[in-house]
Structures are given as C-alpha cells and as structure tokens.
Design an enzyme around this catalytic site. Structure first.
Site, PDB file in Angstrom:
ATOM      1  N   LYS A  20      33.430  15.757  34.855  1.00 14.86           N
ATOM      2  CA  LYS A  20      33.442  14.616  35.779  1.00 14.86           C
ATOM      3  C   LYS A  20      34.003  13.439  34.997  1.00 14.86           C
ATOM      4  CE  LYS A  20      29.033  14.600  36.828  1.00 14.86           C
ATOM      5  NZ  LYS A  20      28.565  15.756  36.050  1.00 14.86           N
ATOM      6  N   ASP A  25      31.242  19.874  30.181  1.00 17.99           N
ATOM      7  CA  ASP A  25      31.906  18.669  30.668  1.00 17.99           C
ATOM      8  C   ASP A  25      33.288  18.515  30.051  1.00 17.99           C
ATOM      9  OD1 ASP A  25      29.862  17.975  32.314  1.00 17.99           O
ATOM     10  OD2 ASP A  25      28.997  16.462  30.996  1.00 17.99           O
ATOM     11  N   MET A  58      31.255   3.784  29.365  1.00 19.15           N
ATOM     12  CA  MET A  58      32.167   3.947  30.506  1.00 19.15           C
ATOM     13  C   MET A  58      32.596   2.608  31.082  1.00 19.15           C
ATOM     14  SD  MET A  58      29.930   7.041  32.242  1.00 19.15           S
ATOM     15  CE  MET A  58      28.400   6.077  32.051  1.00 19.15           C
TER      16      MET A  58
END
Length: 510
Positions: free
Chosen positions: A302, A280, A417
C-alpha cells in the site's frame, strides 16, 4: 481518482524474490564413508586435507616418498596405523610418487604440487580417469574447493568465498562459531534418532514443520545437551500434534526500515517458518532473501499515489490461508504497531478465532535517530517525543492533530509519510508558533543503499523535500534535538544536502 487493485500483486518483483541469487559455486556435502581418496604429496597442506578427509570417513591413499613426508603427515600416518584399533587403516602410505595408475576406484584426488607443470599433469590425469580433482592453492586446476568449516557434526556449516578471500571466510566462521552452541551436535543427533518415528506420526505439511520448529526453539533456547527424558517428550508432542485438527496462525512481523541486518532474531525465525508471506511494498529484497525458500510470497503493498491492495482484501487473504492450516507471516516495513494498521488486522483475526502473534521491528524514526547519531529525548532539548502521521486516509493533513502541542519547543516530533504534505507541515507549525529557525531534518530511504539526508531549519523544509523528491519514503524530524545533526551528517556516507539561508542555493555533500 486512481483505481485501486483488489488483488495481491503478481509483479516482477514478487516473482524475482522467489529465485535464488547467482552462486559462484554450488555447495555440496559429499558422503565419503569407506570411499578411497588419492592424496599426492606429504606437505602440511596435504596432511590437513588428508585429516579432513579421514574425519569424513574416507580411506586416504597418500602417494609420497618417505624422505619427502613432513612431520604432520608422518604423525597422521602413525595414528592411522595404531595397532590398538580394530578399524582398518584410514590412511595408507604408498612410498613413491604418483603415477597414472593410481586413480582407479578413487572418489576424488588431491595434490600439493610445487610447479604449474606438475599441477597441470596431475589434474589432467585425474580428469582423464573421471575423478574430481583439487590441487592445493592452485585454483586453475581445481574442479572443487574446500570451504572453511564449522563442525557440530552432524550439523556442518561450510563457508566459501570462491577462493577470493580466505581470511574473510575464516572471520565468518569465527562469527558463526559464537552463534552455534557446542551442544547443538547433541540436539542434531537427537533429531536424527527421532526423525523416523516423528515422520510416522506426522504427515508432511504444516503439522510436521510446526513440530520441528518447536524442536529447534528448544535446541537454541539452551546451552545444555538434551536430557534422556526429552526423547520421549518430543515423541509425545508429535503424537498430540498428529491427532489435533489442522489450524493455521498469523504472525505480524516488523521488517525494520530496510537494512536486513536490523532484523531481530525472532523475525528471522518467523520468516524461516512461514508457509505464506504477505509483504508490503516497502519491504526490501534483502529482507525477503532471508525468508524460507518454499514459502509462497505475495506483494500486498500500500503506497500513497500508487495502485494498492485494499486492507479488507489483505485481511481476507490472511484468514483464508490460516484456515487452510498455513503459517502466514504478514511482513510490514518498520514496526507493525506503528502506522501499520496492525490493530485492524489483529481485530479481524481474533474475531475469526485465528491465533496471531506480533514480532516487533525497528521503526523508521528510531533508525533515523541512530543513523544521525541523535537522541530524540536529549535532556537538554526534549522531554517528550511524538511520532505523527503526515497524512490522513484522504491524502490531506490529519485534522485531529494538536498543532499547538506539536509546536512545543521542549519536544521532538517525527512525521511519517509526510513528503507530500511537507509544505503544509512547515506552514502549520509556523502558524502554531514554532520559529522558522527550528532545526529540522529530512531522511529518505532510511538504512538503504539510496538513503539521502538533509539538515537545516523548519523554514527550509518544503524546498528540501522538493529537492529530495518523493520516489522513496520520507521522514521529517523537527525539534532542538536535531540541532547538531548537520555536522554529524556531513561526516557520514549517504548524500546529505543543506540549503543556503536565503533558499537560493542547494549544497550537497557526503
């Protein structure tokens, strides 16, 4: 809408992660068995180097007048001339000073010189004869250096600090000594004994590597030497692997929040055993540096607001490589099972009949709690803790969250997030009954060199995130458990920020 990439990235970062970092010196292991080595001098330092060379099988020619020999060198020479041994002497005394004619046929030359002038002369003479040279404690005249050694021969670990900090090298050696059991030398000898037969049974590639991975796991899972029956047992395992069809596997590995020292030992072993690593965007370069050099590395990151790989494409890559017999490591930031879409990947792999394992990692919320010195379930403040995603797949606040429950004063909540949603998180919690004065913290780039922290109250959350920026991943913590975090954070190393009560002034401190 931002266009999304459907392929793994071939970005500069993906390429650079495969290169070796700069080396101050090239480490080499030199076969000196039966070779002649020149040692000029009879000091303690010269004796130590002579003993080291003899242990490596060299025949050491010592050039030094007898009246200049130290006690240690005299003892070493007496042992080398022991009449009870049938071996030729490993050390030979030439009772005179060195001269230009001593270098012929030597594999290397060492000296303990009192003056720079003598060191310069010895080094020049050795170089002129084409013999690599080392002058003890005078690096300006050395073509090679000796490192600090951990001896589990045939396993040998050498540590060098390029002469800058010998004490540091010794400290590293002591730490490695505690990690390598003494019986490792017996396991290494067994590996040497069976290697040729294993190579006959297993062709180069995944099967052979899988065999040796199992061997290594056995060696490090015990402190005892291998038994007599294990020799035949390992050869039988090699035969079974050789007859089995090539099948790959996938390991989902948690890379932790960024600091490579927070990796688990099991994660390290998986990285060292990988054929392919799909990593990632948030996985740090320090973690990737620990991976097997030969592994193919592919960035499949991502990130919100950036071009990304589709999850379906990542699933397809895992299946493709595993079907080709590869060991695929799917390397995820934090813990794979916390907001990492691991469930979708596991389901797909199981449908395809591909073996999959999971190696947990330290999730970002736990790293944040440790960094702040805060117990997320401090019994005076919280009887439960919740980890909550701060945005949905559509980039909005998740519409299924129990905001009344999240406003419960007897719990700690950490939003992952949630940077872009900070203002809405603040307002929704307040609308759900949480006081604006509730303690809150924000940490970006947790455990990394650019880590930043803010501590204040819920009513200041949006302004704090606006100031910190969204370049790095952000964690938001809310609850009474963070009530003491401001004073704790002030004493720590990363940049910490707080807002004045009226939001008009931002205070920054380290």
């Amino acid at each position: 809408m931002q266009q999304q990439s459907t392929r793994a990235s071939s970005s500069p970062r993906s390429d650079s992660s495969e290169r070796i970092s700069d080396l101050a010196k090239l480490p080499l292991f030199w076969d000196l068995a039966g070779k002649s080595v020149v040692v000029a001098g009879g000091s303690e330092g010269a004796a130590w180097k002579a003993e080291l060379l003899m242990a490596a099988g060299a025949i050491v020619h010592v050039y030094c007048p007898e009246d200049a020999l130290g006690d240690t060198m005299q003892t070493l020479l007496r042992k080398a001339e022991d009449p009870e041994t049938t071996k030729p002497p490993a050390a030979i005394l030439h009772a005179h000073q060195w001269h230009l004619g001593i270098f012929a046929g030597a594999s290397m030359a060492l000296a303990d010189c009192e003056t720079d002038a003598e060191a310069h002369a010895f080094a020049c003479a050795a170089k002129a004869a084409g013999v690599p040279v080392n002058v003890i404690d005078k690096p300006a005249y050395c073509q090679f250096q000796f490192g600090s050694i951990v001896n589990r021969s045939p396993v040998i670990v050498a540590i060098s600090t390029d002469g800058a900090a010998p004490i540091l090298a010794q400290a590293i050696r002591r730490r490695i000594e505690t990690l390598l059991p003494p019986a490792l030398k017996d396991w290494a000898r067994l590996a040497h004994n069976i290697r040729e037969e294993v190579n006959i049974r297993l062709t180069p590639g995944p099967r052979r590597r899988r065999f040796w991975e199992g061997f290594v796991d056995s060696a490090f899972s015990t402190t005892r030497p291998p038994t007599e029956t294990e020799h035949a047992g390992f050869l039988k395992k090699a035969s079974i692997l050789g007859d089995a069809p090539a099948t790959g596997r996938v390991t989902l590995v948690g890379a932790g929040p960024g600091d490579a020292e927070l990796l688990t030992l099991k994660a390290m072993r998986a990285l060292q055993a990988a054929d392919v690593i799909l990593f990632d965007d948030l996985v740090s370069d320090e973690v990737l540096e620990l991976a097997r050099r030969e592994a193919k590395r592919m960035l499949v990151g991502k990130r919100g607001g950036r071009a990304s790989c589709h999850q379906e494409d990542i699933n397809e890559m895992m299946v493709k490589f595993a079907r080709a017999g590869k060991h695929v490591v799917r390397l995820k930031s934090g813990d794979p099972m916390i907001f990492g879409r691991a469930g979708e990947e596991i389901e797909r792999l199981r449908r395809e009949g591909i073996a999959v394992d999971v190696v947990p990692g330290i999730t970002a919320a736990i790293a944040m709690a440790a960094a702040l010195g805060v117990s997320l379930t401090h019994r005076d403040h919280a009887q439960q803790v919740r980890f909550v995603t701060g945005h949905s797949r559509h980039g909005e606040l998740p519409d299924k969250l129990d905001w009344k429950g999240l406003a419960d004063p007897n719990q700690t909540t950490v939003f992952y997030m949630g940077g872009r949603m900070a203002g809405r998180i603040e307002q929704t919690l307040r609308n759900s009954g949480m006081p604006a004065s509730t303690p809150a913290v924000v940490v970006s780039a947790i455990s990394r060199f650019n880590e930043q922290r803010w501590a204040g109250s819920l009513g200041q959350l949006r302004a704090a995130v606006d100031d910190l920026g969204l370049e790095s991943p952000i964690l938001i913590g809310v609850g009474q458990a963070f009530s003491a975090s401001t004073s704790t954070a002030q004493a720590d190393r990363p940049m910490v920020r707080s807002l004045s009560p009226d939001h008009s002034t931002l205070h920054a401190f380290r």
